[in-house]
Enzyme design. Structure first.
Site: not given
Ligand SMILES: NC(=O)c1ccc[n+]([C@@H]2O[C@H](COP(=O)([O-])OP(=O)(O)OC[C@H]3O[C@@H](n4cnc5c(N)ncnc54)[C@H](O)[C@@H]3O)[C@@H](O)[C@H]2O)c1
Ligand SMILES: O=c1ccn([C@@H]2O[C@H](COP(=O)(O)OP(=O)(O)O[C@H]3O[C@H](CO)[C@@H](O)[C@H](O)[C@H]3O)[C@@H](O)[C@H]2O)c(=O)[nH]1
Length: 471
Positions: A134, A165, A226, A280
């Protein structure tokens, strides 16, 4: 002591990160048993569904799950069993912005991380490597260690790693197959380095070693915040410039292209838009703002806060353009909004700019028809109810309808708004749309995806983000 050879992995949290990430680990490491656990029964049922109707839409994900599920990839609600059997545990639970109490609106809510950590401490009877997947504030690993050590059984040791991630939704599988980098943070002790090597060996099954970066725990935690802050800052910078373009006759596409040609700046992530969304960027920047304030660094906090404020401005500026252009009122007018997800190729709507736009239109008492190829109706109603808490759902439903195709959504509207850059919106028959619209026919392109000249030839008045009317 040599690094342990990981043979069983448990991932707590079967969401957008835990699901795809650990499915790819299972695919690439057939010798490792991977169990993804979650408290949410419906989510686990969907991951296990016979027809592969997975709980999230992500290109390429179904193929990965089809290959690995039942072989060495398992989904379960038995969290305790998953923890007990594993030698490495990813904590991949949600860390949303706090809604109340100290730091409300800024700080990360670490409640889910803490419960998962407490569960690990309560259940584990053998040594575990616990990995923060996370996104968390800097030094969260320290709190996790304190909880684990205070509650562990005698003779059980925990090593904590940070492994943020970086996948983006919509491209998660390609990002995971070929990551720019895998970042692992550990304490700089022998045990810390051994745990780090154990996780590095898992990734080394498919990621080149030179892309696996190992750093200190706190650097790793901060690098995630960052990276997101700097990515979002690029979008807010280009969006700020888009406002200047609209007022001067410059074109943001051309400006971004020219600026991005500088190899020090680079061309990626410079696409002006109706505002960034997703679960995010805003959350992680607000987290950084809170961290800066807690560290008594108000100027640093103000600097990052401005990235979010610019994003809010961009969204409201676009809504205002729609109202201004439609002769300063949209009351009683019919608009189509194409796209509800926060970006293309995902069904995720968290913090989607589309929600803010529709809220603004409804507050002006317009009628809105929404079309998105991947978002469920139930999600749309839920998001709109949350965006307009004082509106009963019946009132929302009187003003909003959901269409089954872009063409259907556009039928007999006074204005069409592109909120998400789905490829299919470029390809609809704009002539057919024009023919059945009331005139003058307006299109507002918040994603710069349409062929403006072609639409103008058909007869549309087209307003594009970052492109003014002055020649
Ligand atoms: N969504 C993204 O693209 C992305 C990318 C990079 C990092 N992150 C980070 O990764 C983390 C997870 O994000 P996500 O989008 O997968 O969230 P999400 O809400 O889709 O999934 C989290 C899951 O954890 C489960 N959960 C919560 N507490 C629990 C517990 N105690 N035991 C078992 N299950 C439990 C929830 O039921 C849920 O299904 C966040 O910190 C987020 O900031 C997200
Ligand atoms: O030039 C650009 C690029 C993206 N977006 C917008 O920015 C948002 C985020 O896009 P993107 O970053 O591609 O998707 P996320 O899934 O939110 O991914 C970001 O957030 C994740 C969660 O932390 C990180 O892991 C990724 O590296 C980071 O790119 C979206 O609404 C896009 O439409 C723009 O408006 N202009």
């Amino acid at each position: 002591m040599a690094p342990v050879k990981v043979s069983k992995i448990c991932c707590i949290g079967a969401g957008y990160v835990g699901g795809p990430t650990c499915a790819v680990v299972a695919l690439k490491c057939p010798h490792i048993q991977v169990t993804i656990v979650d408290l949410n029964q419906a989510r686990i049922d969907a991951w296990n569904s016979a027809d592969f109707k997975l709980p999230i839409y992500e290109p390429g994900l179904e193929e990965v799950v089809r290959q690995a599920r039942g072989r060495n990839l398992f989904f379960s609600t038995d969290v305790d069993k998953g923890i007990r059997e594993a030698d490495l545990i990813f904590v991949s639970v949600n860390t949303p912005t706090k809604k109340s109490g100290v730091g409300a609106g800024f700080a990360a809510d670490l409640n889910y991380v803490e419960s998962a950590t407490r569960r690990i401490a309560a259940v584990a009877t053998t040594n575990k490597i616990v990995v923060e997947k996370s996104t968390v504030p800097c030094r969260t690993a320290e709190s996790m260690r304190t909880i684990l050590e205070a509650n562990s059984k005698p003779g059980t040791r925990f090593d904590i790693l940070s492994n943020p991630e970086f996948l983006a939704e919509g491209t998660a599988i390609t990002d995971l197959f070929k990551p720019d980098r895998v970042l692992i943070g550990s304490l700089q002790t022998q045990e810390g380095r051994d745990a780090c090597e154990a996780l590095a060996q898992v990734y080394a099954n498919w990621v080149p070693r030179e892309r696996i970066l190992t750093v200190g725990l706190w650097s790793s935690e901060l690098s995630k915040l960052a990276a997101n802050a700097m990515l979002a800052q690029r979008i807010s910078s280009v969006n700020a410039l888009s406002a200047i373009c609209e007022a001067t006759g410059a074109n943001i596409d051309e400006v971004a292209h020219a600026v991005g040609f500088d190899s020090r700046i680079g061309p990626k992530f410079l696409r002006a838009s109706v505002g960034f969304g997703g679960s995010c960027f805003q959350k992680d920047i607000l987290n950084l703002v809170y961290l800066s304030e807690s560290l008594h660094l108000p100027q640093v906090a103000a600097y990052w806060r401005q990235v979010v404020e610019m994003n809010e401005y961009q969204k409201s500026r676009f809504s205002k353009t729609v109202v201004d252009t439609l002769f300063n009122t949209i009351t009683g007018k019919h608009l189509a909004v194409l796209g509800f997800a926060f970006k293309a190729d995902t069904g995720d709507t968290r913090e989607s700019a589309s929600i803010s736009l529709i809220r603004d239109f409804l507050q002006e008492r317009a009628y809105v028809t929404i079309y998105d190829p991947k978002v469920d109706d139930a999600q749309i109603w839920l998001d709109l109810s949350e965006a307009l808490p004082s509106w009963p759902i019946e009132t929302i439903k009187k003003h909003v309808s959901i269409a089954r195709s872009a063409l259907e959504a556009c039928r007999q509207k006074e204005g069409i708004v592109i909120a998400t850059e789905w490829k299919e919106f470029k390809e609809i028959s704009w002539q057919a749309v024009y023919d059945q619209m009331s005139k003058p026919a307006f299109v507002f392109d918040g994603r710069m995806i349409l062929d403006v000249e072609k639409l103008q030839q058909i007869g549309f008045t087209v307003k594009v983000i970052g492109r003014g009317d002055r020649l």
